[in-house]
Write an enzyme that holds these catalytic residues in place. Structure first.
Site, PDB file in Angstrom:
ATOM      1  CD  GLU A   1      -4.849  -7.285   0.199  1.00  0.00           C
ATOM      2  OE1 GLU A   1      -4.764  -6.707   0.972  1.00  0.00           O
ATOM      3  OE2 GLU A   1      -5.112  -8.737   0.997  1.00  0.00           O
TER       4      GLU A   1
ATOM      5  CE1 TYR B   1      -4.304  -1.740   0.326  1.00  0.00           C
ATOM      6  CE2 TYR B   1      -2.761  -3.344   1.321  1.00  0.00           C
ATOM      7  CZ  TYR B   1      -3.776  -2.993   0.656  1.00  0.00           C
ATOM      8  OH  TYR B   1      -5.018  -3.923   0.428  1.00  0.00           O
TER       9      TYR B   1
HETATM   10  C1  GCB Z   1      -4.289  -5.760   3.828  1.00  0.00           C
HETATM   11  C2  GCB Z   1      -5.215  -6.671   4.263  1.00  0.00           C
HETATM   12  C3  GCB Z   1      -6.696  -6.400   3.912  1.00  0.00           C
HETATM   13  C4  GCB Z   1      -7.014  -5.094   4.669  1.00  0.00           C
HETATM   14  C5  GCB Z   1      -6.270  -4.190   3.674  1.00  0.00           C
HETATM   15  C6  GCB Z   1      -6.499  -2.562   4.124  1.00  0.00           C
HETATM   16  O1  GCB Z   1      -3.348  -5.806   3.754  1.00  0.00           O
HETATM   17  O2  GCB Z   1      -4.921  -7.947   3.766  1.00  0.00           O
HETATM   18  O3  GCB Z   1      -7.404  -7.446   4.884  1.00  0.00           O
HETATM   19  O4  GCB Z   1      -8.448  -4.631   4.358  1.00  0.00           O
HETATM   20  O5  GCB Z   1      -4.797  -4.439   3.864  1.00  0.00           O
HETATM   21  O6  GCB Z   1      -7.362  -1.860   3.509  1.00  0.00           O
HETATM   22  O7  GCB Z   1      -5.657  -2.386   5.124  1.00  0.00           O
END
Ligand code: GCB
Length: 637
Positions: free
Chosen positions: A532, A496
């Site tokens: 992700e 992220y």
């Molecule tokens: C992640 C998780 C997921 C969360 C996401 C977030 O890494 O795997 O379950 O919802 O980040 O939005 O923080």
């Protein structure tokens, strides 16, 4: 709380469970019937201080309404959002469900009929009684369990059958997912006996009976399980099969395979063998072939020595999956995952099974040009996999190993349970062509010393259960310190950038993402999936230049990631899965505004700006492969 749970279970049930028998989806056939028990059930949460009143007072022995007040509860549904009561929404402990049903007399009169009670999923720990007699218990949400209830109900012919199900949502260090119960004993701050449930995952711990409860029948000699594995060579397909039979020592088994037009294309005899399919129609993913999601029907006919017969119809897709050092191959062709991560989550019903929602979600995925999804972070309803089979949507099937962050959750007790859950998952989903990979966990603390041993066992066991599919877990840990990564077939990485790291700094995404990919591939030489990425966007919140939480910011995060995906996807990056398909509910906290807002769609399934960015991208990628049929060209609306 854990003590309470153990005490109750030890007293009433003993500790379960091991995986035995098949878990074929309960289909109707000429020899099998089913009767759904969905609808309104009587319900009571056990608010007694240690949550054990239901067991000590024997609520299962009499109609629930005779032991206290009951309310209407919808099944399937989470119970949490059904009433206006915040205490019930946040309840931790045992809740009790009950329904009286009539079992058809002809089932009871026919001594050759076996009657099975099946719960498709209840979260988290369940105990089931029929007419006050305990018939089964099960640990873990998201996967089905069942009990042969013949012996119990034949005693009470002519009376309705009372089904009582107690469900406990308490999570502890050894449950999957894990959690802890914390007692807050400072009486200047908290009332006496005050406790909370802690967990390290980012979705609301919805609980209750989440999928259908049903009765179904089989003959006493029956097809217990079927396992298929498929292959092809030139234009000939092969279906290797194994049938397990209960109730007959010398069964006669006949197999026939028919195509979509109903014509038989191959036959075989015996409990194991191979069906040869000339001019095979392979199972192809959506947007990779004109005729995606082709399914044959395999009819298994059993005749026992007694003359009893059983019939089961299994949809079969013929396809192969292979992984090289830099590619993911379906039918020997490179497959690129352009898809989504999902949740089973919606207003009111929480994680309750809901056909309109499922159909809508498939329509939205196809609208977007998504060819795949991951069942983050637990197994979804089997009906969803059946839809994926039919529509050619590729699935990474994940077990509920999410939020394993505490070192005590890497011990033998946790591992033993985790292995059982993988067995239950593979047993249920092994025959779905859409399922191309198992994910054994999401973002475990893979750098902790026991993680290496833990994942070595877990991955090896999963491969022994199903040698035909690759295995992974989803990592967010540092490439240099991830102790489980050597064992997986595909590296799945969550990141992220410009959100949890360097918030607000969109400009750092390209350099950090390039470094991420080069590090992982450089160290392991395995294909990499961005499993992700994303950013929260409160629908309707705007700011230009982009600011965090606006739709513009979410769009820019996506676009910056996409530039790097495009540099790497012809090399070793084999997929991108957005976090998340739709907004979803989480526990309350300072970083969540009525849930996680990283969805491309709102929780009500309306598109945000990001959905259109993805749509354009996914269709463009699909068009590049050059195999798109004319009907499926990206409609430039
Ligand atoms: C992640 C998780 C997921 C969360 C996401 C977030 O890494 O795997 O379950 O919802 O980040 O939005 O923080």
């Amino acid at each position: 709380m854990w003590l309470v749970k153990l005490a109750c279970l030890a007293a009433v049930c003993g500790r379960c469970v091991s995986v035995s028998g098949g878990m074929l989806y309960p289909r109707e056939s000429p020899s099998r019937e089913r009767k759904e028990l969905d609808g309104l059930w009587s319900f009571r949460a056990d608010f007694s201080p240690d949550r054990s009143a239901g067991f000590t007072q024997g609520w299962f022995k009499r109609p629930l309404a005779e032991t206290g007040p009951v309310i209407d509860m919808a099944v399937p549904s989470s119970f949490n959002d059904i009433t206006q009561d915040a205490e019930l929404r946040d309840f931790i402990g045992w809740v009790w469900y009950e329904k009286e049903v009539w079992v058809p007399t002809r089932w009871l009169q026919d001594k050759g009929t076996r009657i099975v009670l099946r719960v498709e999923s209840a979260h988290y720990y369940s105990v089931v009684w029929v007419n006050g007699v305990k018939v089964t218990q099960h640990e873990g949400g998201h996967l089905p369990f069942e009990a042969d209830i013949d012996g119990v109900i034949r005693k009470d012919v002519g009376l309705p059958c009372r089904i009582t199900i107690a469900v406990n949502n308490t999570l502890d260090l050894h449950t999957l997912p894990p959690g802890t119960i914390q007692y807050l004993n400072d009486h200047t701050k908290y009332p006496a006996g005050y406790f909370i449930q802690n967990y390290n995952f980012d979705f609301f711990n919805y609980a209750g009976i989440h999928r259908s409860v049903l009765l179904y029948t089989t003959p006493k000699a029956y097809i217990d399980d079927i396992t298929v594995d498929t292959n092809f060579s030139d234009s000939t397909g092969f279906v290797f099969y194994n049938v397990s039979v209960v109730g007959s020592a010398k069964p006669t088994v006949k197999i026939s395979l028919s195509g979509k037009d109903g014509r038989c294309v191959s036959t075989a005899n015996g409990i194991s063998g191979v069906l040869k399919v000339p001019d095979v129609n392979l199972w192809w993913p959506y947007l990779m072939h004109e005729n995606a999601g082709y399914l044959y029907t395999m009819e298994v006919q059993l005749t026992a020595e007694s003359g009893e017969s059983d019939v089961y119809m299994l949809p079969v897709g013929i396809r192969t999956v292979k992984v090289t050092s830099n590619q993911f191959l379906i039918n020997n062709k490179p497959f690129y995952f352009h898809g989504v991560n999902k949740h089973e989550d919606a207003d009111v019903r929480g994680k309750g099974f809901d056909w309109p929602l499922i159909v809508k979600d498939f329509n939205l995925m196809k609208w977007m040009g998504a060819n795949s999804f991951r069942t983050s972070h637990y197994p979804y309803a089997e009906e969803i996999l059946q839809m994926a089979d039919r529509h050619g949507i590729v699935v990474i099937d994940e077990c509920p190993g999410v939020g394993i962050k505490d070192i005590r959750s890497f011990g033998n007790a946790s591992l033993a349970h985790h292995l059982i859950v993988m067995e239950e998952l593979v047993r249920r989903d092994k025959n779905h062509p859409s399922v191309v990979m198992w994910s054994v966990a999401n973002e475990p603390a893979a750098e902790m010393p026991p993680a290496g041993f833990y994942f070595k066992q877990l991955v090896a066991h999963t491969k022994s259960l199903d040698p035909a599919r690759p295995v992974t877990y989803i990592t967010d840990s540092n490439f240099a310190r991830d102790l489980g990564a050597p064992y997986v077939d595909v590296i799945c990485v969550n990141s992220y950038f410009s959100w949890y790291h360097d918030p607000g700094h969109l400009e750092v995404i390209p350099i950090q993402l390039n470094t991420q990919f080069d590090n992982w591939y450089g160290k392991y030489q395995k294909p990499v999936i961005q499993s992700e990425y994303g950013a929260d966007a409160v629908p309707g919140l705007h700011n230009d230049p982009p600011m965090m939480f606006t739709e513009e910011y979410q769009k820019r995060v996506l676009q910056n990631y996409h530039k790097v995906f495009d540099q790497k996807r012809k090399k070793f990056v084999v997929g991108e899965l957005i976090w998340n398909f739709a907004d979803f509910m989480t526990a309350q906290g300072t970083t969540r505004v009525v849930g996680n807002k990283k969805g491309m769609f709102t929780r009500q399934r309306q598109p945000k700006a990001g959905a259109f960015i993805l749509r354009e991208r996914y269709w463009a990628i699909a068009n590049e492969t050059g195999v798109l049929p004319t009907w499926a060209k990206y409609p430039c609306l």
